[in-house]
Design a protein around this motif. Structure first.
Motif, PDB file in Angstrom:
ATOM      1  N   THR A  78       0.657  -1.236  -0.115  1.00  0.00           N
ATOM      2  CA  THR A  78      -0.084   0.013   0.138  1.00  0.00           C
ATOM      3  C   THR A  78       0.980   1.135   0.009  1.00  0.00           C
ATOM      4  O   THR A  78       0.590   2.172  -0.702  1.00  0.00           O
ATOM      5  N   MET A  97      -9.649   4.623  -8.087  1.00  0.00           N
ATOM      6  CA  MET A  97      -9.084   3.686  -7.215  1.00  0.00           C
ATOM      7  C   MET A  97      -9.814   2.432  -7.317  1.00  0.00           C
ATOM      8  O   MET A  97     -10.591   2.261  -6.591  1.00  0.00           O
ATOM      9  N   ALA A  99      -8.028  -0.434  -7.121  1.00  0.00           N
ATOM     10  CA  ALA A  99      -7.461  -1.226  -6.231  1.00  0.00           C
ATOM     11  C   ALA A  99      -8.014  -1.552  -4.927  1.00  0.00           C
ATOM     12  O   ALA A  99      -8.733  -0.832  -4.350  1.00  0.00           O
ATOM     13  N   PRO A 101      -6.392  -1.719  -1.631  1.00  0.00           N
ATOM     14  CA  PRO A 101      -5.085  -1.606  -0.885  1.00  0.00           C
ATOM     15  C   PRO A 101      -5.188  -2.292   0.589  1.00  0.00           C
ATOM     16  O   PRO A 101      -6.415  -2.435   1.217  1.00  0.00           O
ATOM     17  N   ALA A 102      -4.260  -3.269   1.100  1.00  0.00           N
ATOM     18  CA  ALA A 102      -4.377  -3.823   2.535  1.00  0.00           C
ATOM     19  C   ALA A 102      -4.643  -2.644   3.262  1.00  0.00           C
ATOM     20  O   ALA A 102      -4.147  -1.737   3.219  1.00  0.00           O
ATOM     21  N   ASP A 103      -5.594  -2.595   4.377  1.00  0.00           N
ATOM     22  CA  ASP A 103      -5.948  -1.712   5.128  1.00  0.00           C
ATOM     23  C   ASP A 103      -4.994  -1.689   6.413  1.00  0.00           C
ATOM     24  O   ASP A 103      -4.784  -0.646   6.902  1.00  0.00           O
ATOM     25  N   PRO A 131      -2.208   4.241   5.471  1.00  0.00           N
ATOM     26  CA  PRO A 131      -2.671   5.584   5.072  1.00  0.00           C
ATOM     27  C   PRO A 131      -3.740   5.419   4.033  1.00  0.00           C
ATOM     28  O   PRO A 131      -3.955   4.181   3.093  1.00  0.00           O
ATOM     29  N   ASP A 132      -4.961   6.017   3.977  1.00  0.00           N
ATOM     30  CA  ASP A 132      -6.150   5.993   3.033  1.00  0.00           C
ATOM     31  C   ASP A 132      -5.838   6.982   1.776  1.00  0.00           C
ATOM     32  O   ASP A 132      -5.938   8.022   1.884  1.00  0.00           O
ATOM     33  N   ILE A 133      -5.475   6.111   0.871  1.00  0.00           N
ATOM     34  CA  ILE A 133      -4.951   6.866  -0.505  1.00  0.00           C
ATOM     35  C   ILE A 133      -6.184   7.631  -0.986  1.00  0.00           C
ATOM     36  O   ILE A 133      -6.075   8.829  -1.472  1.00  0.00           O
ATOM     37  N   LEU A 134      -7.325   7.064  -1.007  1.00  0.00           N
ATOM     38  CA  LEU A 134      -8.447   7.683  -2.013  1.00  0.00           C
ATOM     39  C   LEU A 134      -8.791   9.010  -1.008  1.00  0.00           C
ATOM     40  O   LEU A 134      -8.950  10.079  -1.566  1.00  0.00           O
ATOM     41  N   GLY A 150     -13.951   6.360  -6.360  1.00  0.00           N
ATOM     42  CA  GLY A 150     -13.426   5.197  -5.607  1.00  0.00           C
ATOM     43  C   GLY A 150     -14.313   3.956  -5.656  1.00  0.00           C
ATOM     44  O   GLY A 150     -15.575   4.182  -6.392  1.00  0.00           O
ATOM     45  N   ALA A 152     -16.478   0.583  -3.779  1.00  0.00           N
ATOM     46  CA  ALA A 152     -16.739  -0.134  -2.333  1.00  0.00           C
ATOM     47  C   ALA A 152     -17.397  -1.334  -2.488  1.00  0.00           C
ATOM     48  O   ALA A 152     -18.418  -1.403  -3.388  1.00  0.00           O
ATOM     49  N   ARG A 172     -17.066   9.970   3.783  1.00  0.00           N
ATOM     50  CA  ARG A 172     -15.957  10.003   4.442  1.00  0.00           C
ATOM     51  C   ARG A 172     -14.800  10.176   3.530  1.00  0.00           C
ATOM     52  O   ARG A 172     -13.721  10.883   4.020  1.00  0.00           O
ATOM     53  N   LYS A 173     -14.600   9.808   2.425  1.00  0.00           N
ATOM     54  CA  LYS A 173     -13.638   9.537   1.538  1.00  0.00           C
ATOM     55  C   LYS A 173     -13.512  11.122   0.849  1.00  0.00           C
ATOM     56  O   LYS A 173     -12.415  11.487   0.465  1.00  0.00           O
TER      57      LYS A 173
HETATM   58  N1  CTP Z   1      -8.797   2.744  -0.497  1.00  0.00           N
HETATM   59  C1  CTP Z   1      -7.468   3.562  -0.461  1.00  0.00           C
HETATM   60  N2  CTP Z   1      -6.590   3.161   0.453  1.00  0.00           N
HETATM   61  C2  CTP Z   1      -6.911   2.453   1.341  1.00  0.00           C
HETATM   62  C3  CTP Z   1      -7.942   1.585   1.551  1.00  0.00           C
HETATM   63  C4  CTP Z   1      -8.928   2.130   0.557  1.00  0.00           C
HETATM   64  O1  CTP Z   1      -7.408   4.384  -1.451  1.00  0.00           O
HETATM   65  N3  CTP Z   1      -5.757   2.271   2.370  1.00  0.00           N
HETATM   66  C5  CTP Z   1      -9.644   3.037  -1.515  1.00  0.00           C
HETATM   67  C6  CTP Z   1      -9.851   1.858  -2.338  1.00  0.00           C
HETATM   68  O2  CTP Z   1      -8.870   1.727  -3.540  1.00  0.00           O
HETATM   69  C7  CTP Z   1     -11.268   2.006  -2.827  1.00  0.00           C
HETATM   70  C8  CTP Z   1     -11.951   2.930  -1.515  1.00  0.00           C
HETATM   71  O3  CTP Z   1     -11.071   3.480  -0.747  1.00  0.00           O
HETATM   72  O4  CTP Z   1     -11.673   2.827  -3.846  1.00  0.00           O
HETATM   73  C9  CTP Z   1     -12.974   2.067  -0.718  1.00  0.00           C
HETATM   74  O5  CTP Z   1     -12.129   1.012  -0.228  1.00  0.00           O
HETATM   75  P1  CTP Z   1     -12.876   0.249   0.977  1.00  0.00           P
HETATM   76  O6  CTP Z   1     -11.944  -0.917   1.442  1.00  0.00           O
HETATM   77  O7  CTP Z   1     -14.215  -0.125   0.829  1.00  0.00           O
HETATM   78  O8  CTP Z   1     -12.715   1.318   2.131  1.00  0.00           O
HETATM   79  P2  CTP Z   1     -12.063   1.352   3.646  1.00  0.00           P
HETATM   80  O9  CTP Z   1     -12.021   2.887   3.914  1.00  0.00           O
HETATM   81  O10 CTP Z   1     -10.808   0.619   3.626  1.00  0.00           O
HETATM   82  O11 CTP Z   1     -13.228   0.912   4.470  1.00  0.00           O
HETATM   83  P3  CTP Z   1     -13.421  -0.530   5.292  1.00  0.00           P
HETATM   84  O12 CTP Z   1     -13.240  -0.702   6.507  1.00  0.00           O
HETATM   85  O13 CTP Z   1     -15.021  -0.872   4.627  1.00  0.00           O
HETATM   86  O14 CTP Z   1     -12.454  -1.706   4.272  1.00  0.00           O
END
Ligand code: CTP
Ligand code: CA
Length: 232
Positions: A78, A97, A99, A101-103, A131-134, A150, A152, A172-173
């Protein structure tokens, strides 16, 4: 087929698509990962190229052949996906986005292979959030007029329906469009087809019936193209 695609309507546009699933290393031979195949992202990249866009495809661990006429940047984790997407997005008209990404990533990565103990015990893995890229590209836009999309995959739960959760995620995003797959009935991962609801930050909602990933890709670019045309 993909339906009528207005060929050339993305000519002169730079777009970035992310695809695949990231891997977070535990040791030299092991990782935490997910089952995203990258097919939807690759279909998006192909569709954008067919419509005339200059496409950068950031691919995380995808085994599909490179789409013709597309710049492919291969990444693993990620953190690498973030670096590649942020740098490609600087002058992009649109970022999608797709992809997964591993949370989370391990708090530490072992330089040497983790060995098992004779007493039957197992190590614990301590994780930290990635980090949350989106969210980052949506909230700190390098170009205020860029269209950010994005994805989901949701199941309804005790906190709300798929639609409630998706609307909350879109807010949120901070992205412009959120492509929602209802996965309550079973896995979409690895399947050839897809169906989706595309929610807009403007309150719009577009249903895309069951069809190919290419057809869904074209419907997404239709919505992006309309927004780009309205802005410049
Ligand atoms: N995404 C991202 N960076 C991350 C996780 C997710 O940019 N670290 C992006 C994904 O590519 C997707 C969008 O966010 O376009 C939603 O991903 P999702 O996994 O549904 O959202 P999360 O915020 O990770 O929420 P959840 O707890 O439901 O996994
Ligand atoms: Ca997630």
């Amino acid at each position: 087929t993909s339906g009528a695609a207005p060929l050339g309507d993305l000519a002169g546009r730079r777009v970035v698509v992310s695809a695949g699933g990231t891997r977070e290393r535990l040791d030299p031979v092991r990782f935490l990962g997910n089952r995203s195949s990258g097919r939807q992202g690759y279909a998006l990249a192909r569709a954008a190229a067919a419509r005339g866009a200059e496409v950068t495809l950031v691919a995380a661990n995808v085994t599909l052949p490179d789409p013709a006429g597309v710049k492919v940047v291969a990444v693993e984790s990620t953190a690498e996906l973030r670096d590649a997407v942020l740098s490609a997005s600087v002058d992009a008209d649109a970022v999608v986005m797709a992809a997964a990404p591993a949370d989370f990533r391990p708090l530490s990565t072992s330089e040497t292979k983790i060995k098992k103990a004779d007493d039957g015990s197992a190590p614990s893995i301590v994780l930290q959030q990635n980090p949350d890229i989106l969210k980052e590209i949506s909230t700190h836009r390098s170009r205020p007029d860029a269209v950010i999309v994005g994805f989901a995959a949701e199941t309804g739960d005790h906190t709300g329906s798929v639609l409630d959760l998706a609307r909350a995620k879109l807010a949120r995003k901070g992205c412009d469009l959120l492509v929602v797959n209802d996965v309550s009935g079973g896995a979409v991962f690895g399947s050839t087809d897809n169906e989706a609801l595309i929610l807009g930050a403007d309150g719009s909602s577009t249903e895309v019936p069951h069809g190919s990933k290419s057809a869904l890709a074209h419907r997404i670019w239709d919505l992006v193209a309309v927004r780009l045309a309205g802005r410049s």
